[in-house]
Write an enzyme that holds these catalytic residues in place. Sequence first.
Site, short mmCIF file in Angstrom:
data_model
loop_
_atom_site.label_atom_id
_atom_site.label_comp_id
_atom_site.label_asym_id
_atom_site.label_seq_id
_atom_site.Cartn_x
_atom_site.Cartn_y
_atom_site.Cartn_z
N LYS A 80 2.91 23.44 -12.95
CA LYS A 80 2.29 22.17 -12.56
C LYS A 80 2.19 22.06 -11.04
O LYS A 80 1.16 21.64 -10.51
CB LYS A 80 3.06 20.98 -13.14
CG LYS A 80 2.39 19.66 -12.74
CD LYS A 80 2.46 18.58 -13.76
CE LYS A 80 1.56 17.41 -13.34
NZ LYS A 80 1.74 16.24 -14.18
N ARG A 128 0.81 -1.22 0.00
CA ARG A 128 0.00 0.00 0.00
C ARG A 128 0.85 1.27 0.00
O ARG A 128 0.45 2.31 0.51
CB ARG A 128 -0.96 0.04 1.18
CG ARG A 128 -2.00 -1.06 1.12
CD ARG A 128 -3.24 -0.69 1.89
NE ARG A 128 -4.23 -1.74 1.79
CZ ARG A 128 -4.26 -2.80 2.58
NH1 ARG A 128 -3.35 -2.94 3.53
NH2 ARG A 128 -5.16 -3.72 2.43
N LYS A 142 0.68 11.29 -10.26
CA LYS A 142 -0.16 10.36 -11.02
C LYS A 142 0.71 9.22 -11.50
O LYS A 142 1.76 9.44 -12.11
CB LYS A 142 -0.78 11.06 -12.22
CG LYS A 142 -2.10 11.73 -11.93
CD LYS A 142 -2.79 12.03 -13.24
CE LYS A 142 -3.97 12.93 -13.04
NZ LYS A 142 -4.59 13.30 -14.32
N HIS A 167 -5.41 11.90 -26.58
CA HIS A 167 -5.57 10.49 -26.18
C HIS A 167 -6.33 9.71 -27.26
O HIS A 167 -6.04 8.54 -27.51
CB HIS A 167 -6.31 10.39 -24.84
CG HIS A 167 -5.45 10.75 -23.66
ND1 HIS A 167 -5.97 11.08 -22.43
CD2 HIS A 167 -4.10 10.83 -23.52
CE1 HIS A 167 -4.98 11.36 -21.59
NE2 HIS A 167 -3.84 11.22 -22.23
#
Length: 321
Positions: A192, A86, A108, A217
């Site tokens: 960012k 985890r 991310k 994408h």
Amino acid sequence: MSSTIQVDLGDRSYPIVIGSGLLGGGFDLAEYVRGDDCLVVSNDTVAPLFLDKLVDMRANRDTTIVALGGGVVGDIAGFAAACYMRGVNFIQVPTTLLAQVDSSVGGKTGVNHSQGKNLIGAFHQPQAVLIDTDTLATLPDRELSAGLAEVIKYGAICDADFFAWLEDNIAMLRARDAAALAHAIRRSCECKAEVVAEDERESGRRAILNFGHTFGHAIERCQGYGEWLHGEAVAAGMIMAAQLSNLPAVDVERLRALVAAAGLPVEPPAISQRDWMGAMGMDKKVQGKQLRFVLLRHIGESFVSAEYDAARLDALTGAAV
Ligand SMILES: NC(=O)c1ccc[n+]([C@@H]2O[C@H](COP(=O)([O-])OP(=O)(O)OC[C@H]3O[C@@H](n4cnc5c(N)ncnc54)[C@H](O)[C@@H]3O)[C@@H](O)[C@H]2O)c1
Ligand SMILES: [Zn+2]
């Protein structure tokens, strides 16, 4: 020489160190390595293999994973670091321009699935991001240009002055002028870091970082991943998104000219309207049945909206058939 930007996320805050000569000893990585174990992940490593390695070495939560490579290595290593027990410690050492200005910052992580880009993933912030600009010396020109697409993105979505600076310095950047690259990387990371600090989990403003990505994408998906580089698909996608925005024609033209000067495609490949829509329907930004896009108010200011001109979207996606 180096400079540091802080990503401000409370007890998960971390520094982005930018400079040259860092990997040659200009930086003490040990400062961010917790425990005795450190696993460096680089090219040709796939997640399952590497998770097996963690199990074999009986890694504990004090193990630190160092991702040394481009965005693919960073995403995979980061995802494994997020999943194993985890979450274990993680340091990003990005070696492509795209990874330095985008994928290594913000937490991310993920892997692709045949049904869609980054469908499987997790948020997991690193302990530090170490950007040695010297690594860019060996990067192929095409990859450098792909990274410039994300740099241009920051100018378009949040900083008109930076956009103008890019217009003046794009040739220097392509010639790999060290000072110009350091400035572009620094300004991109600042943009960012600021957006991520405000909205870590993309419940609102962070979505503006996806400017050009709904179309981009779809291009990657329709062409098969790898045919067009991510940055190339985003470049053509940004111009489509600008055309969908209520933007003065002169601003669309500025974006097109900068993208072209960066050595990037200004038109998408031929994709049928049906394929465009199918690919965009899988996009994670879809809420309900309504497509949402990141649009420009003007160069330097962006917003997310489901209110766009449907006829214009039809023309944009139909024109390419
Ligand atoms: N997590 C995020 O927030 C995020 C954001 C943007 C993009 N991404 C992901 O990042 C990936 C693209 O990353 P990328 O553009 O870095 O591609 P990449 O990781 O595939 O690297 C591009 C190529 O350059 C090589 N390379 C890396 N560093 C080099 C160097 N210094 N010199 C010479 N060659 C070098 C790599 O081996 C590879 O062949 C995509 O999968 C995209 O989805 C993730
Ligand atoms: Zn991107």
